[in-house]
Design an enzyme around this catalytic site. Structure first.
Site, PDB file in Angstrom:
ATOM      1  N   LYS A  81     -18.961 -50.629 -29.467  1.00 32.98           N
ATOM      2  CA  LYS A  81     -19.101 -49.232 -29.039  1.00 32.98           C
ATOM      3  C   LYS A  81     -20.313 -48.567 -29.709  1.00 32.98           C
ATOM      4  O   LYS A  81     -21.098 -47.888 -29.042  1.00 32.98           O
ATOM      5  CB  LYS A  81     -17.809 -48.463 -29.355  1.00 32.98           C
ATOM      6  N   ASP A 126     -17.913 -41.350 -34.063  1.00 34.78           N
ATOM      7  CA  ASP A 126     -16.963 -42.463 -34.096  1.00 34.78           C
ATOM      8  C   ASP A 126     -15.574 -41.934 -34.452  1.00 34.78           C
ATOM      9  O   ASP A 126     -15.442 -40.884 -35.100  1.00 34.78           O
ATOM     10  CB  ASP A 126     -17.422 -43.485 -35.130  1.00 34.78           C
TER      11      ASP A 126
END
Length: 354
Positions: A81, A126
């Site tokens: 990611k 995140d």
């Protein structure tokens, strides 16, 4: 008392060397991660559907000359990611600022980052599911209208003013998309789920990393590491490093099938990619709780592991591989878990080894 200056000097030198060595190891690990991370979609292996969709989204935003939509990336840890966020920044030719939700504790933390963004920049958050409510409330108008609401004064003299921020793209990453609030999730224009990698894809990732790091590896060695990497590139890249160490000390420097097996066996990683903790969890469910169901809180206490570690790190692969089932009453071991551990699935009160 007699003081030996030479001994003191030697002690200081040894301590200094130790610190330099430790710093060198940390820097090596940091460079290792930076070197093997792909910088473009061309170098990024796997997640083909997501890559193709993102390419079109980026190209369309360039042709329309508009800001790229906010993007949410979710899925198990270690699938890329953060790497994708950096690639999106590179492909769009803009800067990126990276932070994590737990670091944004106070309003001024998120406000400071938003005010410092340049036109068109990307903000990557995140673990975005861990944003606190205040930070979320500040993000809403910033994501929609590129304004933040500030208050000044106290009690009756409080005034609210809207301060503009530069147009930006928020990329959020999470392992728990369901934990995001509805209003926050709905403000993302692009939502993608990253999937686990196949052994073939992981083998390609391993060979690419080996080439970058000047590590010699053959096809069989790469595939063996891929099969034991829990379908996760981050783990594969970690294991190739360990296998490389083993090949250098125990072999001729080349990672082949035998070297890969020896290295991974020494780490207690079996042919399914399960490590000691994974097998202990399965044994706990089978032998202590008759195969389940058993709650995750009970397993956490019995194993001495944090519940979040079990849910975010251990369970996803065990569920995806069919070793456990998650029910409303708790976790249950499957026949595959019994077979893998060599335990007869018969009388739960008297389990016998094959």
């Amino acid at each position: 008392m007699i003081i030996d200056d030479n001994n003191n000097k030697n002690t200081k030198i040894a301590a200094s060397k130790s610190k330099d060595l430790e710093a060198g190891e940390i820097e090596y690990d940091r460079n290792y991660d930076l070197n093997i991370r792909p910088k473009t979609f061309k170098d990024y292996i796997g997640q083909e559907t997501i890559k193709n969709t993102l390419k079109i989204t980026i190209e369309a935003s360039k042709k329309r000359n508009v800001q790229l939509d906010h993007i949410l990336l979710y899925g198990p840890p270690g699938l890329g990611k953060t790497t994708l966020a950096n690639i999106i920044a590179n492909e769009t030719g803009v800067g990126i600022k990276i932070t994590s939700a737990p670091a944004l504790e106070r309003p001024r933390d998120i406000i400071g980052i938003l005010m410092s963004l340049k036109e068109g920049e990307i903000l990557f958050i995140d673990e975005i599911h861990r944003l606190n409510k205040i930070a979320e409330e500040i993000l809403y108008p910033a994501m929609e209208d590129f304004f933040i609401d500030l208050t000044t004064g106290k009690s009756q003299t409080v005034k609210t003013m809207r301060v503009p921020v530069k147009k930006f793209t928020l990329i959020g990453a999470t392992t728990k998309a369901g934990a995001l609030s509805g209003p926050l999730r709905d403000r993302f224009g692009v939502i993608h789920r990253l999937e686990f990698y196949t052994p073939s894809e992981l083998s390609s990732v391993i060979k690419r990393s080996a080439k970058i790091l000047n590590i010699e590896i053959d096809n069989e060695g790469a595939m063996e590491i891929a099969k034991r990497s829990r379908s996760t590139p981050r783990i594969a890249n970690r294991l190739i490093k360990r296998a490389s160490d083993w090949a250098l000390v125990k072999g001729d420097g080349v990672i082949n099938l035998n070297i890969a097996k020896e290295a991974l066996n020494s780490l207690n990683i079996d042919e399914f990619g399960l490590d000691y903790t994974d097998r202990e969890l399965l044994k706990m469910i089978i032998t202590n709780y008759n195969g389940g169901p058993v709650g995750v809180e009970t397993l956490g206490v019995a194993l001495g592991e944090d519940i979040r570690t079990i849910e975010d790190v251990i369970e996803p692969y065990l569920l995806q591989s069919g070793f456990i089932q998650r029910t409303q009453r708790g976790r249950m071991a499957t026949p595959l878990a019994y077979n893998h551990l060599g335990i007869k699935n018969g009388n739960p009160n008297q389990l016998e080894l094959f």
